[in-house]
Design an enzyme around this catalytic site. Structure first.
Site, short mmCIF file in Angstrom:
data_model
loop_
_atom_site.label_atom_id
_atom_site.label_comp_id
_atom_site.label_asym_id
_atom_site.label_seq_id
_atom_site.Cartn_x
_atom_site.Cartn_y
_atom_site.Cartn_z
N GLU A 48 0.89 -1.16 0.00
CA GLU A 48 0.00 0.00 0.00
C GLU A 48 0.92 1.20 0.00
OE1 GLU A 48 -1.05 3.05 1.21
OE2 GLU A 48 -1.98 2.35 3.07
N CYS A 83 -2.09 8.09 4.67
CA CYS A 83 -2.13 7.74 3.24
C CYS A 83 -3.45 8.16 2.61
CB CYS A 83 -1.87 6.26 3.06
SG CYS A 83 -2.73 5.27 4.25
P1 NAP Z 1 9.52 3.65 3.40
O1 NAP Z 1 10.76 4.43 3.15
O2 NAP Z 1 8.83 3.10 2.22
O3 NAP Z 1 9.91 2.50 4.41
C1 NAP Z 1 8.96 1.55 4.89
C2 NAP Z 1 9.70 0.29 5.33
O4 NAP Z 1 10.21 -0.39 4.18
C3 NAP Z 1 10.90 0.58 6.22
O5 NAP Z 1 11.03 -0.47 7.15
C4 NAP Z 1 12.06 0.56 5.24
O6 NAP Z 1 13.26 0.19 5.86
C5 NAP Z 1 11.63 -0.52 4.26
N1 NAP Z 1 12.18 -0.30 2.92
C6 NAP Z 1 12.01 0.81 2.17
N2 NAP Z 1 12.63 0.67 0.99
C7 NAP Z 1 13.20 -0.57 1.01
C8 NAP Z 1 13.99 -1.30 0.07
N3 NAP Z 1 14.33 -0.78 -1.10
N4 NAP Z 1 14.44 -2.51 0.43
C9 NAP Z 1 14.12 -3.04 1.64
N5 NAP Z 1 13.38 -2.39 2.56
C10 NAP Z 1 12.92 -1.17 2.25
O7 NAP Z 1 8.44 4.51 4.17
P2 NAP Z 1 8.56 5.40 5.49
O8 NAP Z 1 9.89 5.28 6.12
O9 NAP Z 1 7.39 5.04 6.27
O10 NAP Z 1 8.33 6.88 5.00
C11 NAP Z 1 8.96 7.44 3.88
C12 NAP Z 1 7.92 7.92 2.91
O11 NAP Z 1 6.96 6.87 2.68
C13 NAP Z 1 7.08 9.07 3.38
O12 NAP Z 1 7.69 10.30 3.18
C14 NAP Z 1 5.83 8.87 2.56
O13 NAP Z 1 5.98 9.44 1.30
C15 NAP Z 1 5.69 7.41 2.40
N6 NAP Z 1 4.70 6.78 3.31
C16 NAP Z 1 3.55 6.31 2.81
C17 NAP Z 1 2.63 5.70 3.63
C18 NAP Z 1 1.38 5.12 3.10
O14 NAP Z 1 0.42 5.10 3.82
N7 NAP Z 1 1.37 4.58 1.94
C19 NAP Z 1 2.88 5.55 4.97
C20 NAP Z 1 4.07 6.02 5.48
C21 NAP Z 1 4.97 6.62 4.63
P3 NAP Z 1 14.19 1.30 6.54
O15 NAP Z 1 13.33 2.35 7.14
O16 NAP Z 1 14.95 0.52 7.57
O17 NAP Z 1 15.03 1.85 5.46
#
Ligand code: NAP
Length: 531
Positions: free
Chosen positions: A265, A302
């Site tokens: 998601e 989200c």
């Molecule tokens: P994220 O960067 O997508 O990370 C979510 C989880 O996935 C973390 O545990 C991260 O690990 C892991 N991950 C991310 N990329 C990966 C990869 N290439 N390989 C392996 N594991 C990976 O999301 P976030 O830290 O929650 O927030 C960053 C951005 O995500 C926000 O600025 C926003 O744009 C978006 N977000 C969207 C939603 C939604 O509801 N869809 C919710 C929250 C955030 P690490 O953190 O250890 O790197």
């Protein structure tokens, strides 16, 4: 409970072998104790091995055993008391009320899945009895049942430290289905995650389930997550986070010799279409609801409405003026972590300098403090600009939104047709004017997982009818939801038993219907035994 900074590998808490990091308080940027150790590849392998072994037994547990286990998970989470709520607030900046609300939602969700699996509805049991005399070919006895898919990896989300994290909807639905779960905790709230993992570990022990049913690993980077997605015994992935993260995990899963589903998601812009009569008659109230919705929880939902689309003219100018006044009164809200805060600030500066996007209002300026604070921002633009630069319709995660001014109804429809897949789409209207907007409603039902009339998209009810999903890029698979009881379908797969000896059939498919569940027998839904 004490936060140890350890990893839970099949019932054993052990120090991570690959370094350590600290959580931080977003209100002041200060490190939180203790240091959190991070899992090594050897530890990842051990957790996966334990999950694989546990799956063989766990998949055969009865729905009532799993239901009791899920209810006890909720009880153990409640038993963490204030320690959990206080740690959650310290790690996320969320006020006590939000922490309590999320805990209630998380426990409610676990109990909802417990009730649901006891009905047997998720099993979709079907029996087509043999027709040995049928001409020209006899029909064999055929019986259909949904089975657990196997070990599931769940990525905790940053913005829902309870409800979409260690014991959140992905974990609850996978365990309810009969799948062992390995959680990769989010480094933004490691203490909260560990406390919840301790609660689940206790429930696993008390239910006398195989220890590998639940493991919890964490790191501050992508190594652990990538290893888990590539591990041969893992059968599916649940993820809530960024588009970059979700698509990276999908790519890893597809590179496997046996690709597995990643149910990601990835958020959306959640457009609100404000129709002319509603704008004319009720603009001020809708402006209030809109500003409240896009700034709720620092805009870190989200389902935050990131776009509002309306026909330009005096009523829209009045709407913008009202929204501007409201926005200017809002103090700078705290964001979840440094990375999310910086990404938001960067996106605001690049959007402010984008030709065609105009900043119409900003909230109170940033505090002169060390924490991770943002400034609420409202933009306007024309539909023509959006149609020429559809990338401006992409999600910004944080307290910002864009009002899109259209020339007329036709231009509004053009914007609707160009929207990428969305979790939600909303129409604010006077019911009578909907008759003229049938095409818009039809388009929105194609584009979004949930279509809202005269409400706001924030506030996702956890219930049987909820769809928290939608076409790519909102999610990786438009056929499923990650909230509500249907979320369980992601972690089940159908198996057909042909001419199977009665005694060897799963209980749900036996003639005497020992679970007493509804089944489709020769096309007729019934809970009766098969004579
Ligand atoms: P994220 O960067 O997508 O990370 C979510 C989880 O996935 C973390 O545990 C991260 O690990 C892991 N991950 C991310 N990329 C990966 C990869 N290439 N390989 C392996 N594991 C990976 O999301 P976030 O830290 O929650 O927030 C960053 C951005 O995500 C926000 O600025 C926003 O744009 C978006 N977000 C969207 C939603 C939604 O509801 N869809 C919710 C929250 C955030 P690490 O953190 O250890 O790197």
């Amino acid at each position: 409970m004490t936060i140890t900074g350890k990893q839970l590998i099949g019932g054993e808490w052990t120090q991570g072998e690959a370094g350590s990091f600290h959580g931080a308080n977003p209100q002041n940027g200060q490190k939180l104790q203790p240091a959190i150790s991070t899992a090594s590849s050897r530890q990842v392998e051990a957790a996966v091995r334990m999950a694989e072994a546990a799956s063989k037994k766990f998949r055969h547990t009865s729905p009532s055993i799993r239901a009791a286990f899920l209810r006890n998970c909720a009880e153990q989470i409640m038993a963490l008391g204030d320690e959990l709520l206080e740690r959650l607030s310290a790690e996320t900046g969320y006020p006590r009320g939000r922490a309590e609300m999320e805990r209630g939602r998380t426990c409610g969700q676990l109990r909802m899945f417990a009730d649901y699996i006891e009905t047997g509805a998720h099993l979709d049991a079907r029996i087509d009895t043999a027709l040995p005399e049928r001409q020209p070919f006899p029909r064999p006895d055929l019986r259909h049942l949904n089975q657990p898919i196997g070990p599931v990896v769940v990525f905790g989300a940053s913005n829902f430290p309870l409800a979409f994290s260690v014991a959140g909807g992905d974990t609850a639905s996978a365990l309810a289905a009969g799948c062992p779960v390995i959680v990769k905790g989010h480094p933004s709230h490691p203490g909260t995650s560990e406390l919840v993992a301790q609660a689940i570990a206790k429930a696993v022990t008390q239910a006398d389930l195989p220890r590998g049913v639940f493991s919890y690993l964490i790191d501050e980077g992508h190594t652990v997550g990538a290893l888990l997605v590539k591990a041969p015994a893992v059968r599916a992935v649940g993820f809530t986070g960024s588009f970059a993260g979700g698509t990276a995990l999908m790519a890893l899963a597809n590179e496997r010799p046996d690709p597995i589903p990643v149910f990601a998601e990835m958020g959306s812009s959640n457009p609100i279409f404000l129709l002319p009569q509603a704008l004319q008659q009720n603009g001020a109230n809708i402006a209030q609801g809109f500003v409240g919705s896009f700034t709720l929880g620092s805009g870190q939902f989200c389902v935050k409405p990131g776009l509002l689309i309306a026909v330009d003219g005096e009523p829209l100018q009045a709407f913008i003026a009202t929204a501007k006044k409201l926005v200017e009164e809002i103090p700078a809200p705290v964001m979840l972590n440094d990375r999310i805060c910086q990404t938001f600030q960067r996106s605001m500066s690049s959007r402010s300098s984008d030709a065609g996007l105009e900043v119409v209002a900003q909230g109170k300026p940033l505090h002169d403090v060390d924490g991770y604070f943002a400034q609420v921002t409202l933009f306007t633009t024309s539909a023509q600009t959006i149609l020429e630069h559809p990338e401006l319709m992409e999600e910004t995660f944080g307290p910002a939104s864009v009002i899109i001014k259209c020339r007329d109804r036709e231009e509004m429809l053009k914007v609707a047709r160009r929207l990428p897949g969305q979790l939600t789409a909303t129409v604010q209207c006077i019911t009578d004017e909907l008759a003229e907007y049938g095409e818009l409603l039809d388009q929105l039902a194609e584009t979004a997982g949930r279509v809202v009339v005269n409400g706001f998209p924030t506030g996702v009810e956890v219930c049987h009818s909820m769809v928290h999903g939608g076409p790519f890029p909102a999610t990786s698979d438009r056929r499923f939801t990650s909230v509500g009881t249907n979320a369980i379908l992601r972690f089940l797969r159908p198996v057909c038993y042909q001419n199977y000896p009665e005694a060897l059939l799963p209980p749900a498919l036996r003639n005497n219907n020992p679970l007493g569940i509804p089944r489709l027998i020769n096309g007729v839904r019934t809970s009766e035994a098969l004579k």
